[in-house]
Design a protein around this motif. Structure first.
Motif, short mmCIF file in Angstrom:
data_model
loop_
_atom_site.label_atom_id
_atom_site.label_comp_id
_atom_site.label_asym_id
_atom_site.label_seq_id
_atom_site.Cartn_x
_atom_site.Cartn_y
_atom_site.Cartn_z
N VAL A 49 -47.58 -9.17 4.03
CA VAL A 49 -46.14 -8.90 4.05
C VAL A 49 -45.52 -9.95 4.95
N ILE A 50 -44.44 -10.56 4.47
CA ILE A 50 -43.75 -11.56 5.29
C ILE A 50 -42.28 -11.17 5.44
N LEU A 51 -41.72 -11.54 6.56
CA LEU A 51 -40.30 -11.38 6.84
C LEU A 51 -39.81 -12.70 7.40
N VAL A 52 -38.85 -13.32 6.73
CA VAL A 52 -38.36 -14.63 7.14
C VAL A 52 -36.84 -14.66 7.10
N THR A 53 -36.26 -15.54 7.88
CA THR A 53 -34.84 -15.82 7.80
C THR A 53 -34.71 -17.28 7.39
N ARG A 54 -34.07 -17.48 6.23
CA ARG A 54 -33.94 -18.83 5.68
C ARG A 54 -32.64 -18.94 4.90
N ASP A 55 -32.26 -20.19 4.63
CA ASP A 55 -31.14 -20.43 3.72
C ASP A 55 -31.61 -20.02 2.33
N HIS A 56 -30.78 -19.27 1.65
CA HIS A 56 -31.16 -18.72 0.35
C HIS A 56 -30.11 -19.05 -0.69
N GLY A 57 -29.84 -20.34 -0.86
CA GLY A 57 -28.90 -20.79 -1.87
C GLY A 57 -27.53 -20.17 -1.72
N SER A 58 -27.03 -19.60 -2.80
CA SER A 58 -25.68 -19.03 -2.81
C SER A 58 -25.55 -17.79 -1.92
N HIS A 59 -26.69 -17.21 -1.52
CA HIS A 59 -26.66 -16.03 -0.65
C HIS A 59 -26.48 -16.41 0.82
N GLY A 60 -26.57 -17.71 1.14
CA GLY A 60 -26.44 -18.15 2.53
C GLY A 60 -27.73 -17.88 3.31
N ARG A 61 -27.62 -17.78 4.61
CA ARG A 61 -28.79 -17.54 5.48
C ARG A 61 -29.02 -16.04 5.56
N ILE A 62 -30.19 -15.60 5.09
CA ILE A 62 -30.48 -14.16 5.05
C ILE A 62 -31.91 -13.90 5.54
N SER A 63 -32.15 -12.65 5.88
CA SER A 63 -33.50 -12.18 6.17
C SER A 63 -34.08 -11.67 4.87
N GLU A 64 -35.30 -12.09 4.56
CA GLU A 64 -35.95 -11.70 3.30
C GLU A 64 -37.35 -11.19 3.59
N ILE A 65 -37.71 -10.10 2.93
CA ILE A 65 -39.05 -9.55 3.05
C ILE A 65 -39.74 -9.66 1.68
N GLY A 66 -41.02 -9.92 1.71
CA GLY A 66 -41.80 -10.00 0.48
C GLY A 66 -43.23 -9.60 0.76
N TRP A 67 -43.96 -9.24 -0.29
CA TRP A 67 -45.33 -8.77 -0.12
C TRP A 67 -46.16 -9.14 -1.34
N MET A 68 -47.46 -9.20 -1.13
CA MET A 68 -48.44 -9.40 -2.20
C MET A 68 -49.61 -8.49 -1.88
N GLU A 69 -50.24 -8.00 -2.93
CA GLU A 69 -51.37 -7.09 -2.76
C GLU A 69 -52.46 -7.48 -3.75
N LEU A 70 -53.69 -7.60 -3.26
CA LEU A 70 -54.80 -7.92 -4.14
C LEU A 70 -54.97 -6.81 -5.17
N PRO A 71 -55.31 -7.17 -6.41
CA PRO A 71 -55.40 -6.16 -7.48
C PRO A 71 -56.29 -4.96 -7.15
N GLU A 72 -57.40 -5.17 -6.48
CA GLU A 72 -58.32 -4.06 -6.20
C GLU A 72 -57.77 -3.05 -5.19
N PHE A 73 -56.65 -3.36 -4.53
CA PHE A 73 -56.06 -2.46 -3.55
C PHE A 73 -54.79 -1.79 -4.06
N ARG A 74 -54.37 -2.13 -5.25
CA ARG A 74 -53.12 -1.58 -5.78
C ARG A 74 -53.24 -0.09 -6.07
N GLY A 75 -52.09 0.56 -6.03
CA GLY A 75 -52.04 1.98 -6.36
C GLY A 75 -52.35 2.91 -5.20
#
Length: 156
Positions: A49-75
């Protein structure tokens, strides 16, 4: 893991991405956390899980969160719990404001994480990831709403 992002990111440019992420972490404008299931050792990483603050094009500078999960851990609810935990850290830190997430529109599980955390669906948007155009839902959560209120989440 990256099917909704257009597949694996090309190897070229990866060094620059890692340098940028390390710089964001050092400047405290990016948090990069491993998801480790309860009772597992540190070598049993289920995702990130990542949380970053970056320039996001037309949205301007925002805080964004994102995540990835290995397939065997899903659900197992790991992504939702880990994301909530990082959002709670952001609440306690006080410097992140509104946090946005941009899961691909067809990615039901990631959009479900946003719904389960009490995020508000802002609308659909296009963005780039690894030089690919992605169609995403834009979700937003404010420090005073669902995942930011109440007792801390337990991560297992």
């Amino acid at each position: 893991m990256t099917a909704e992002l257009g597949g694996p990111v090309p190897r070229e440019g990866m060094g620059e991405k890692v340098r940028r992420d390390a710089g964001d972490a050092a400047a405290d404008v990016g948090w990069f956390t491993a998801v480790i299931p309860a009772g597992a050792g540190p070598d049993a990483v289920a995702g990130l899980v990542i949380l970053v603050t970056r320039d996001h094009g037309s949205h301007g500078r925002i805080s964004e969160i994102g995540w990835m999960e290995l397939p065997e851990f899903r659900g197992r609810g790991l992504a939702r719990r880990a994301t909530r935990t990082l959002l709670e850290r952001a609440r306690d830190d006080g410097g992140w404001g509104r946090v946005h997430a941009f899961p691909a529109t067809p990615n039901g599980p990631s959009n479900g994480v946003c719904r389960g955390l009490g995020c508000t669906l802002v609308g659909r948007t296009e963005g780039t990831f690894g030089d690919r155009v992605l169609h995403s839902n834009q979700w937003m959560i404010d420090r005073g709403t669902a995942a930011f209120s109440g007792p801390p989440a337990e991560v297992s």
